[in-house]
Design a protein around this motif. Sequence first.
Motif: not given
Lengths: 247, 242
Positions: A191, A16, A14, A81, B242, A11, A158, A35-42
């Motif tokens: 998590h 991701a 970033v 999520q 996005t 992005f 999640e 961890p948070n922001g690791a790229g799972k949702t992306t």
Amino acid sequence: MIHVRGLTRSFGAVEAVRGVDVDVSEGEIVGFVGPNGAGKTTTLRMLTTLLRPTAGTAVVAGHDLFTDPAGVRRRIGYVSQNGTVGPFSEVGEELRLQARMYGMSRAEARERVSRLLSELDLEEAGTKLYAHLSGGQKRRVDIAMGLLHSPALLFLDEPTTGLDPQSRANLWDHVRRLREEAGMTVFLTTHYLEEADALCDRVLIIDHGRIVGSGTPAELKAAHGASTLDEVFLTVTGRELREGAAA
Amino acid sequence: MTALAALTGYYLRSAFKSKFAVVFGAVQPLFYLVLFGPLLARSGVGSWDTFVPGVLVQLGLMSSGLVGFGIVFDQRFGVLERLRVTPVARFTLLLGRVLKDAVMLLVQAGAVVVIGYGFGLRAPLAGVLLGLLLITVLSVGLASLSYAAALTIKPELFPALVSTAVIPLMLLSGALLPMSLAPTWLDVVSRFTPFRYAVEALRSLFAGSYASSVVLWGSLVTLGFVAVGCVVGTRVFQRENT
Ligand SMILES: Nc1ncnc2c1ncn2[C@@H]1O[C@H](COP(=O)(O)OP(=O)(O)OP(=O)(O)O)[C@@H](O)[C@H]1O
Ligand SMILES: [Mg+2]
């Protein structure tokens, strides 16, 4: 069910997700932790056709993500999520609408929704507004959205966040049953590592957009001389951080 | 087909659940009809037969032009994403909403015409029905563009931006006063807005001349506008959010 090579998404500046390889076979329950922001949702949003990867190749549920996204959509379910229903919408009506998006007739949709609601302990929720449900009930409604058409492959982002222990255990049972009875493949993020341990055949650990560990819970624990997945997680993601700091 | 019927029915049901919203979407044009129409009719520059078509186009702009606002909430609450992950064609996802908007507009426009008759509208029924058809088609294009805009620009800017853009478009269409009164520069500028052609075609239909070149041009421009609206709208629905 999932064959992914070098999946990447940035992005702007970033990055991701940075070159993720994933293979999931039919009938597997795979946990995706990090961890948070690791790229799972992306990653999940790319695999569910919602986000276009910047690079990589992916075949999901037997269809190429790039050339046949509609084919992918037909065979997958996705529970995001953050919620799936507007606050002032009636839950049953939303579920029936979603069912009809998969080609069910009005009667089939009605029948399917009421059965699913009772399987998920949500009999009362059908006639209520989404905003009037408890957090855990909302989450179960979201999950119902992804199960309506009994997809061959289910992505859950999640799913158990905000659920009480009882509902969480119910959901695990439900997921296991879907696998036993329908041969459904499940790819879920969480998590709660004890959940990954109890529920998943295999766990993938992602950090800073890269896969930093994978294996069955037992393999992962053995490889790191750990007694719980929590310890494995901390070692694996902690080491990544230190490497990042040294670089 | 199942999906389109289900979506349209669903959106219609939720739209008409709030009677207030149906009335409110038409309230500004109704003010013009009731509080400005009588002045115009007595001023000598226009009659109810030329004014009601203008109010209808104004209604289209105000009612269908602003529908995009609703989709912002769907996007925020994950409803749009939930629908986009189903195999339903992106065009169908758009069309379900837009058909609802067309029905809403038709109901509102019908009310405007009925009130217009009460005041002194004399237009022949056939002309009015053809006019309603034209304005409904126009609203499909407008609504599509409205959704496209809502998904493209910042949500907090959308209402302000669109309700501002609608005013010059409405004035330039000649909805209030015929463009034949305009100085040349204004007349020229107005020819670059699609709604002028719709207004003129509607006036011609309301006057009972169905085969005029004005009607032909109005229909062609409106069809072109709808085609553009649907293509742009579908593109935006195809695009990732996005
Ligand atoms: N739409 C977006 N625009 C810009 N950056 C984004 C967008 N979505 C995600 N990111 C960034 O990408 C990175 C990965 O986010 P992602 O949501 O995939 O993390 P996650 O692993 O799901 O985290 P969590 O456990 O908190 O849900 C983060 O740095 C996030 O800020
Ligand atoms: Mg996430």
